[in-house]
Design an enzyme around this catalytic site. Structure first.
Site, PDB file in Angstrom:
ATOM      1  N   GLU A 236      -5.291  -3.423  -4.689  1.00 14.05           N
ATOM      2  CA  GLU A 236      -5.536  -4.096  -3.412  1.00 14.05           C
ATOM      3  C   GLU A 236      -5.808  -5.590  -3.602  1.00 14.05           C
ATOM      4  OE1 GLU A 236      -7.858  -2.825   0.604  1.00 14.05           O
ATOM      5  OE2 GLU A 236      -9.012  -2.701  -1.238  1.00 14.05           O
ATOM      6  N   GLN A 357     -10.326   6.132   0.197  1.00 16.05           N
ATOM      7  CA  GLN A 357     -10.653   5.896   1.604  1.00 16.05           C
ATOM      8  C   GLN A 357     -11.047   7.212   2.258  1.00 16.05           C
ATOM      9  OE1 GLN A 357     -11.028   3.161   3.038  1.00 16.05           O
ATOM     10  NE2 GLN A 357      -9.325   1.727   2.881  1.00 16.05           N
TER      11      GLN A 357
END
Length: 443
Positions: A236, A357
């Site tokens: 990310e 997540q």
């Protein structure tokens, strides 16, 4: 002409002769060699007999070994006793045992390499796999040889128990209160016994809760104090962003100042000393956003003295089978990735900390603390992970909360002990967590 695999008749005979001449060299031999390291069957049978006798604390000399071989039916009246005497005659001295062991081990390695080469040639000729699969098999098998393990194989419980004893001795001699690598957060260490070899540890939370910060905290502490190399795969954030976060956490300079560059003289000196501390660590960073577990595994195999792997984060990874096809079920892809990560942790014998997540399911509940059922896209993640931890901050949902900057690390699954909740202090300006007890000490 029949081609034989690499072996040294003289080396094998000298090892056995040394044991028969002076049984005191046995611990050195048993630590380094296994019965399968002896290529010639008669030598292997003699060594297996000695190995068993040693495990039962029996006296080892030519007479007792012969007697034991009689019991086991591996004794040949005409040749065995003469052969044992011959072994002792041709061995110059037991003092050179380490050199003899080295010769035998070298030939074993060559045989293993030859076997792997044969397997790979077979895969290529039969067309059973793609080039990528053959390459992955090659790296895995060669890595297993380098680590001194056979790639697959049955192992007797006695040798597994010896490994357990070795581990217990190391732990007993260690001054650390926990067996694994410390997270730097003492309460969390006490709850999960640190980060242990071959564990897959999942750290999950909703976006903005501080998953990456927590992972970088752990990475930084392990990099500074474990004496091992730690690897961070960031799918990310860029390397520079990560380095900035690490500098902020290490120097205690506000992250906003680092982003804007508005730094005082004092800030610069703090950053300089933090940089010097970070330069001494063995922290390796990879920010390839399209990496697969197989790529990670290949990179980690080449790292010496690996201690910890951190991955940020699971849902961004590509499947082990390469780029995702549009028809693939995402749940199946995530399931494949989590399984591949658990296998990687076992193969590399290091803890893997993987971030994940959470779905929005918790936002609809009155108690917004995450649960195992909130893990996105796969129950397989929960199944493969040894430890599952959730981050939760009440003030994220309720700004007027009296628990300001108090974070909870919820241990929802723990193969090594109990589940429970650990309270941590969240320091937003440095994007870092600390133990509650450390906050009291600083005050």
């Amino acid at each position: 002409m029949l081609r034989q695999m690499p072996h040294s008749v003289e080396g094998e005979q000298a090892v056995l002769g040394s044991i028969l001449i002076d049984a005191r060299c046995l611990p050195d031999v048993l630590e380094a060699l296994k019965p399968e390291d002896f290529y010639i069957q008669q030598n292997r049978e003699i060594f297996e007999t000695i190995y068993t006798m040693f495990n039962f604390s029996q006296t080892i000399d030519p007479v007792t070994v012969l007697d034991e071989m009689r019991h086991h039916g591996t004794y040949d009246e005409t040749t065995t006793s003469n052969y044992l005497l011959q072994l002792m005659e041709i061995t110059p001295t037991a003092a050179n045992i380490k050199e003899y062991i080295g010769i035998v081990k070298d030939k074993t390695l060559l045989r293993r390499i030859a076997e792997v080469a044969g397997d790979l040639t077979g895969m290529v000729q039969e067309g059973t796999g793609t080039a990528q699969e053959v390459l992955e098999a090659a790296e895995q098998k060669i890595y297993a040889i380098r680590q001194g393990r056979s790639a697959q194989g049955l192992e007797h419980i006695s040798s597994v128990i010896l490994n357990v004893y070795d581990r217990l001795n190391v732990l007993a001699a260690s001054e650390n209160a926990i067996p694994g690598i410390s997270t730097g957060l003492s309460d969390l260490d006490a709850s999960i016994s640190g980060l242990n070899p071959s564990d897959l540890i999942l750290l999950a939370a909703r976006p903005g809760m501080g998953k990456t910060s927590m992972a970088l905290n752990i990475l930084l502490h392990a990099g500074k104090y474990s004496g091992k190399t730690v690897v961070f795969f960031s799918l990310e954030m860029s390397r520079e962003q990560l380095a900035m976060r690490l500098l902020s956490g290490e120097s205690f300079v506000d992250n906003k100042k680092l982003v804007t560059g508005r730094l005082s003289e004092d800030d610069w000196s703090k950053i300089a000393s933090a940089s010097a501390a970070l330069n001494k660590t063995q922290i390796l960073i990879d920010d390839n956003p399209a990496i697969s577990v197989a790529d990670m595994n290949a990179k980690c195999r080449r790292v010496d003295n690996l201690g910890l792997v951190v991955i940020d984060y699971l849902q961004l990874m590509t499947s082990a089978g390469g780029p995702t096809r549009s028809g693939d079920n995402r749940q199946q892809v995530v399931s494949d990735i989590s399984r591949a990560m658990k296998i990687m942790a076992k193969e590399l014998q290091v803890p893997i900390l993987c971030l994940s997540q959470l779905s929005r399911a918790n936002e609809a509940r009155s108690d917004k603390r995450p649960m195992l059922s909130d893990l996105r896209e796969s129950g397989a993640i929960e199944q493969d992970a040894d430890i599952v931890m959730f981050l939760y901050r009440e003030d994220y949902y309720n700004e007027s909360s009296e628990n300001h900057n108090l974070a909870e690390c919820i241990v929802a699954k723990n193969r090594h002990g109990e589940t429970g909740k650990v309270e941590l202090q969240w320091l937003p300006e440095y994007t870092t967590f600390s133990s509650i007890d450390r906050r009291h000490q600083e005050q």
